[in-house]
Design a protein around this motif. Structure first.
Motif, mmCIF file in Angstrom:
data_model
loop_
_atom_site.group_PDB
_atom_site.id
_atom_site.type_symbol
_atom_site.label_atom_id
_atom_site.label_comp_id
_atom_site.label_asym_id
_atom_site.label_seq_id
_atom_site.Cartn_x
_atom_site.Cartn_y
_atom_site.Cartn_z
ATOM 1 N N SER A 43 0.826 -1.204 0.000
ATOM 2 C CA SER A 43 0.000 0.000 0.000
ATOM 3 C C SER A 43 0.866 1.262 0.000
ATOM 4 C CB SER A 43 -0.923 -0.004 1.226
ATOM 5 O OG SER A 43 -1.622 1.201 1.321
ATOM 6 N N VAL A 44 1.902 1.267 0.815
ATOM 7 C CA VAL A 44 2.794 2.422 0.878
ATOM 8 C C VAL A 44 3.555 2.576 -0.438
ATOM 9 C CG1 VAL A 44 4.827 3.405 2.027
ATOM 10 C CG2 VAL A 44 3.021 2.352 3.391
ATOM 11 N N VAL A 45 3.970 1.461 -1.024
ATOM 12 C CA VAL A 45 4.674 1.508 -2.310
ATOM 13 C C VAL A 45 3.758 2.084 -3.386
ATOM 14 C CG1 VAL A 45 5.742 0.121 -4.131
ATOM 15 C CG2 VAL A 45 6.275 -0.345 -1.726
ATOM 16 N N ARG A 46 2.492 1.628 -3.419
ATOM 17 C CA ARG A 46 1.526 2.162 -4.399
ATOM 18 C C ARG A 46 1.306 3.660 -4.181
ATOM 19 N NH1 ARG A 46 -1.088 -2.962 -3.659
ATOM 20 N NH2 ARG A 46 -2.366 -2.050 -2.032
ATOM 21 N N GLU A 47 1.176 4.063 -2.926
ATOM 22 C CA GLU A 47 1.013 5.492 -2.628
ATOM 23 C C GLU A 47 2.226 6.280 -3.101
ATOM 24 O OE1 GLU A 47 -1.689 5.113 1.426
ATOM 25 O OE2 GLU A 47 0.414 5.662 1.585
ATOM 26 N N PHE A 48 3.410 5.733 -2.872
ATOM 27 C CA PHE A 48 4.621 6.434 -3.284
ATOM 28 C C PHE A 48 4.683 6.560 -4.799
ATOM 29 C CE2 PHE A 48 9.148 6.922 -4.262
ATOM 30 C CZ PHE A 48 9.436 8.032 -3.474
ATOM 31 N N VAL A 49 4.280 5.520 -5.516
ATOM 32 C CA VAL A 49 4.270 5.577 -6.987
ATOM 33 C C VAL A 49 3.270 6.625 -7.459
ATOM 34 C CG1 VAL A 49 3.702 4.287 -9.091
ATOM 35 C CG2 VAL A 49 5.133 3.232 -7.324
ATOM 36 N N ASN A 107 8.215 22.826 3.213
ATOM 37 C CA ASN A 107 8.798 22.421 1.943
ATOM 38 C C ASN A 107 9.205 23.643 1.106
ATOM 39 O OD1 ASN A 107 9.510 20.312 0.112
ATOM 40 N ND2 ASN A 107 7.669 20.740 -1.051
ATOM 41 N N PHE A 108 8.346 24.656 1.075
ATOM 42 C CA PHE A 108 8.633 25.867 0.310
ATOM 43 C C PHE A 108 9.883 26.576 0.850
ATOM 44 C CE2 PHE A 108 8.126 30.503 -0.269
ATOM 45 C CZ PHE A 108 8.174 30.548 -1.645
ATOM 46 N N LEU A 109 9.984 26.678 2.158
ATOM 47 C CA LEU A 109 11.172 27.305 2.751
ATOM 48 C C LEU A 109 12.431 26.523 2.389
ATOM 49 C CD1 LEU A 109 9.734 28.288 6.243
ATOM 50 C CD2 LEU A 109 10.218 29.813 4.311
ATOM 51 N N LEU A 110 12.338 25.203 2.423
ATOM 52 C CA LEU A 110 13.467 24.365 2.023
ATOM 53 C C LEU A 110 13.798 24.595 0.550
ATOM 54 C CD1 LEU A 110 15.489 22.208 2.900
ATOM 55 C CD2 LEU A 110 13.756 20.481 2.384
ATOM 56 N N ILE A 152 16.187 16.900 -3.808
ATOM 57 C CA ILE A 152 16.310 16.866 -2.346
ATOM 58 C C ILE A 152 14.942 16.952 -1.669
ATOM 59 C CG2 ILE A 152 17.181 18.160 -0.349
ATOM 60 C CD1 ILE A 152 19.579 18.973 -2.208
ATOM 61 N N VAL A 153 14.083 17.850 -2.148
ATOM 62 C CA VAL A 153 12.851 18.128 -1.405
ATOM 63 C C VAL A 153 11.713 17.141 -1.673
ATOM 64 C CG1 VAL A 153 13.375 20.583 -1.188
ATOM 65 C CG2 VAL A 153 11.960 19.798 -3.071
ATOM 66 N N ILE A 154 11.729 16.434 -2.778
ATOM 67 C CA ILE A 154 10.614 15.530 -3.083
ATOM 68 C C ILE A 154 10.464 14.414 -2.040
ATOM 69 C CG2 ILE A 154 9.798 13.806 -4.747
ATOM 70 C CD1 ILE A 154 10.613 15.856 -6.950
ATOM 71 N N PRO A 155 11.524 13.716 -1.646
ATOM 72 C CA PRO A 155 11.340 12.694 -0.601
ATOM 73 C C PRO A 155 10.875 13.286 0.737
ATOM 74 C CG PRO A 155 13.429 12.375 -1.738
ATOM 75 C CD PRO A 155 12.889 13.690 -2.196
ATOM 76 N N VAL A 156 11.385 14.447 1.086
ATOM 77 C CA VAL A 156 10.958 15.110 2.324
ATOM 78 C C VAL A 156 9.471 15.437 2.239
ATOM 79 C CG1 VAL A 156 11.231 17.190 3.749
ATOM 80 C CG2 VAL A 156 13.253 16.041 2.807
ATOM 81 N N PHE A 162 7.155 13.955 0.445
ATOM 82 C CA PHE A 162 6.329 12.748 0.532
ATOM 83 C C PHE A 162 6.035 12.409 1.989
ATOM 84 C CE2 PHE A 162 6.062 8.117 1.161
ATOM 85 C CZ PHE A 162 4.868 7.872 0.508
ATOM 86 N N LEU A 163 7.050 12.423 2.825
ATOM 87 C CA LEU A 163 6.856 12.075 4.231
ATOM 88 C C LEU A 163 5.914 13.055 4.925
ATOM 89 C CD1 LEU A 163 10.524 11.096 5.116
ATOM 90 C CD2 LEU A 163 8.586 9.559 4.693
ATOM 91 N N LEU A 164 6.081 14.337 4.661
ATOM 92 C CA LEU A 164 5.219 15.349 5.283
ATOM 93 C C LEU A 164 3.776 15.221 4.807
ATOM 94 C CD1 LEU A 164 7.583 18.468 5.023
ATOM 95 C CD2 LEU A 164 6.995 17.201 7.108
ATOM 96 N N VAL A 165 3.582 15.100 3.503
ATOM 97 C CA VAL A 165 2.226 15.040 2.942
ATOM 98 C C VAL A 165 1.549 13.727 3.315
ATOM 99 C CG1 VAL A 165 0.910 14.983 0.793
ATOM 100 C CG2 VAL A 165 2.701 16.676 1.108
ATOM 101 N N ARG A 166 2.280 12.645 3.314
ATOM 102 C CA ARG A 166 1.692 11.357 3.700
ATOM 103 C C ARG A 166 1.166 11.425 5.126
ATOM 104 N NH1 ARG A 166 2.165 6.367 5.884
ATOM 105 N NH2 ARG A 166 1.347 4.671 4.599
ATOM 106 N N PHE A 167 1.909 12.055 6.000
ATOM 107 C CA PHE A 167 1.444 12.218 7.381
ATOM 108 C C PHE A 167 0.117 12.973 7.407
ATOM 109 C CE2 PHE A 167 1.025 14.797 11.197
ATOM 110 C CZ PHE A 167 1.015 13.799 12.165
#
Length: 126
Positions: free
Chosen positions: A5-11, A80-83, A108-112, A114-119
């Motif tokens: 499920s997490v892999v599908r969400e990440f894709v 994310n925008f500040l980063l 750099i910011v895309i993986p960060v 994902f974690l923030l938005v997924r939460f």
């Protein structure tokens, strides 16, 4: 443990991210020669954020958009925008051209993001 499920969400997040990133970069690219690069970058970010919110809600996580999720995603994207802005200016300072400076920022910011938005979209109280 990473589930299917997490892999599908990440894709799906990746698909939405590509759309939002191409939109963001396209707007930035068109505006950078007529506006300050930070303004051009911010305008592209804001427009892509709106598109990203709806696609993330419906397509990535299969949820309905809500004001709480918008606020949560807005908070995640503020970080994310500040980063984005800090890294963009660092890469410009290091001599990377205006045209290419956003590329390492995105990497750099895309993986960060994902974690923030997924939460935000998976947190039960939102």
């Amino acid at each position: 443990m990473v589930t299917k499920s997490v892999v599908r969400e990440f894709v799906r997040f990746g698909v939405v991210g590509v759309i939002a990133t191409v939109l963001h970069y396209g707007i930035y690219y068109c505006l950078k020669s007529v506006a300050n690069v930070n303004v051009a970058y911010a305008v592209g970010y804001i427009i892509s954020f709106i598109v990203n919110f709806y696609l993330t809600s419906y397509f990535t996580f299969g949820t309905s958009p809500s004001w709480k999720k918008l606020a949560g995603m807005g908070g995640a994207h503020l970080i994310n925008f500040l980063l984005h802005m800090i890294l963009l200016n660092i890469f410009l300072y290091l001599g990377i051209s205006k045209t290419w400076a956003p590329i390492p920022v995105f990497a750099i910011v895309i993986p960060v993001n994902f974690l923030l938005v997924r939460f935000v979209f998976k947190h039960k109280k939102l």
